[in-house]
Design a protein around this motif. Structure first.
Motif, PDB file in Angstrom:
ATOM      1  N   TRP A  96       0.729  -1.136   0.193  1.00 26.99           N
ATOM      2  CA  TRP A  96       0.104  -0.686   0.275  1.00 26.99           C
ATOM      3  C   TRP A  96       0.777   1.108  -0.266  1.00 26.99           C
ATOM      4  N   SER A 146     -17.863   2.141  -7.369  1.00 30.24           N
ATOM      5  CA  SER A 146     -17.834   2.580  -6.214  1.00 30.24           C
ATOM      6  C   SER A 146     -19.673   2.319  -6.389  1.00 30.24           C
ATOM      7  N   CYS A 171     -14.685   0.231   2.489  1.00 30.68           N
ATOM      8  CA  CYS A 171     -14.357   1.026   1.126  1.00 30.68           C
ATOM      9  C   CYS A 171     -15.422   1.462   0.504  1.00 30.68           C
ATOM     10  N   GLN A 203     -12.214   2.550  -5.212  1.00 25.17           N
ATOM     11  CA  GLN A 203     -11.646   2.209  -5.792  1.00 25.17           C
ATOM     12  C   GLN A 203     -11.226   2.238  -7.142  1.00 25.17           C
ATOM     13  N   ASP A 237      -3.463   0.727  -3.575  1.00 18.24           N
ATOM     14  CA  ASP A 237      -3.438  -0.704  -3.093  1.00 18.24           C
ATOM     15  C   ASP A 237      -2.411  -1.517  -5.257  1.00 18.24           C
ATOM     16  N   VAL A 297      -4.902  -0.494  -8.320  1.00 17.11           N
ATOM     17  CA  VAL A 297      -6.242   0.745  -7.769  1.00 17.11           C
ATOM     18  C   VAL A 297      -6.138   1.734  -6.791  1.00 17.11           C
ATOM     19  N   CYS A 298      -6.631   2.993  -6.116  1.00 14.62           N
ATOM     20  CA  CYS A 298      -7.122   3.663  -5.645  1.00 14.62           C
ATOM     21  C   CYS A 298      -7.782   3.285  -5.100  1.00 14.62           C
ATOM     22  N   GLU A 299      -7.168   3.809  -3.889  1.00 13.80           N
ATOM     23  CA  GLU A 299      -8.711   2.965  -2.783  1.00 13.80           C
ATOM     24  C   GLU A 299      -9.257   4.114  -1.947  1.00 13.80           C
TER      25      GLU A 299
END
Length: 445
Positions: free
Chosen positions: A2, A43, A68, A71, A225, A230-232
């Motif tokens: 991460w 989302s 979450c 993503q 990640d 992906v951006c989370e």
């Protein structure tokens, strides 16, 4: 693995936890477009809407802490998407923000033919942007006593220099960029600097994630990640349906928010102020003071920096009179002990006292309490003068028929007031602490 993303800037003013939501055609079409482009769901708990603060994200169903929120696959705008023929012409002095601004200008020029058209269309217009880079000289002059004034001037000048360096590129590739003037470039640069995130892949514009507004106390941040690419973002608390979802850009003062993001907060726990001390070059002892200060000083920190004609110290709010030096840099007090000395003998005594401890000059209170009080009275005088300048500027902003105040953009006028009021609060807290310190010493003699 991460990675924590450092948000460079974001576009819209921080909002309250709840805000009325309305939807328009652009908002309704944006998320399906992004899902189609990414090939996956972005989302299932957020919807894009328009609030009083511009594009915003809202909970479309109940959200629990730890859920979450989104993503976003790494389909983003980065400078490496610039055509190779343009990249080879960019000078080495062109920064990442300017390079990404060039790409944004190209995509804007393509209009509906751009692969990113729905995203480009969703960006704020020039008249909705309030980064201090876009303020005119009269507007900036209102906050000339603020800690951020010099930096804002430097940022505008840097943009002018970069535009001059890029002008031949824009002219050569007019078919790709259109006719670009300084205003266009500064607008694109402001969009990038207020929305882009510093990621492991460099400076990046991340659609959808950059609709999140700022909450200074939020624990939510943008993560990357590496395995999933992906951006989370994970929720730091519960959200009810229709509630605006927010994250923290960083622990930024109003000065930083105004300069880089184009908004301020009415109450900002991270506010700070600047004490500027013009170097007393006419003092007969000036050179000697400067020499021993440089030889025996405390380590230079982020609380202090020097220019050719002044030394500046950053101070934070003093929240308790019982917590010594809370918010007042130790190096600031040491500086006044040295530069308020009135004889060689006093300075030599300071050197001797420093030798008895760790060798750092004036780090601890002077043994001569009269001189200790004198140094802090001088510091109080600087606080008094700075406070008066801030108070005068705030009063000017509140005069309805004042020419400078009347000509200022209403939103920027409010930003200027919140910026100066926050710094004034910090200065007054430090002034009160130093005043109490002097009174305590005098009463103990």
């Amino acid at each position: 693995m991460w990675f924590l993303f450092k948000p460079r800037r974001c576009p819209t003013i921080a909002a309250a936890a709840t805000s009325s939501i309305s939807k328009d055609g652009d908002c309704a079409a944006f998320l399906p477009w992004l899902r189609s482009k990414a090939g996956t769901c972005i989302s299932s708990v957020l919807s894009l809407g328009t609030s009083a603060f511009g594009r915003s994200l809202f909970a479309s169903e109940p959200i629990q802490e730890g859920d979450c929120l989104m993503q976003v696959p790494y389909h983003v705008l980065t400078q490496d998407k610039l055509p190779q023929q343009i990249r080879t012409l960019l000078a080495h002095g062109i920064g990442d923000t300017a390079k990404l601004a060039v790409l944004l200008i190209m995509e804007q020029h393509l209009e509906l033919e751009s692969r990113w058209a729905p995203y480009i269309k969703s960006l704020p217009t020039k008249d909705q942007m309030h980064n201090m880079m876009l303020w005119d000289p009269n507007e900036l002059n209102i906050v000339k006593n603020s800690s951020i004034y010099d930096e804002a001037i430097e940022k505008k000048e840097q943009a002018r220099k970069e535009f001059s360096a890029l002008k031949p590129v824009f002219d050569h590739f007019a078919h790709l960029c259109g006719e670009v003037n300084l205003g266009d470039f500064m607008y694109a640069s402001a969009l990038v600097s207020s929305r882009a995130w510093q990621t492991p892949r460099g400076l990046s514009l991340i659609p959808f994630a950059d609709f999140l507004n700022h909450d200074g106390v939020s624990g939510s941040v943008l993560l990357y990640d590496e395995q999933k690419d992906v951006c989370e973002i994970v929720a730091d608390r519960n959200y009810a349906v229709g509630e605006q979802v927010m994250l923290r850009y960083g622990k930024y003062s109003n000065a930083t928010l105004a300069l880089n993001f184009g908004f301020t907060l009415s109450i900002n726990r991270y506010d700070q102020a600047l004490i500027r001390i013009d170097m007393p070059v006419k003092d007969p002892l000036y050179k000697y003071k400067l020499d021993i200060w440089q030889k025996h000083s405390l380590p230079i920190s982020e609380d202090m920096y020097s220019s050719s004609d002044a030394t500046c110290f950053v101070i934070k709010e003093v929240r308790s009179s019982r917590r010594k030096r809370m918010g007042i840099p130790q190096i600031l007090r040491a500086f006044f002990r040295v530069f308020c000395a009135m004889s060689h003998e006093e300075l030599e005594e300071m050197v001797m006292e420093a030798a008895e401890s760790d060798g750092r000059l004036a780090r601890y209170p002077l043994k001569n309490m009269e001189r200790e009080i004198h140094a802090h009275r001088c510091l109080l005088l600087h606080f008094d003068n700075t406070i008066q300048c801030h108070s005068t500027a705030i009063e000017q902003l509140e005069i309805v028929d004042d020419p400078a105040s009347r000509s200022m953009h209403p939103f920027r006028k409010e930003m200027a007031k919140e910026l100066l009021i926050g710094e004034l609060r910090v200065l007054q807290s430090a002034q009160a602490w130093v005043s109490n310190y002097c009174e305590t010493i005098q009463s103990s003699e």
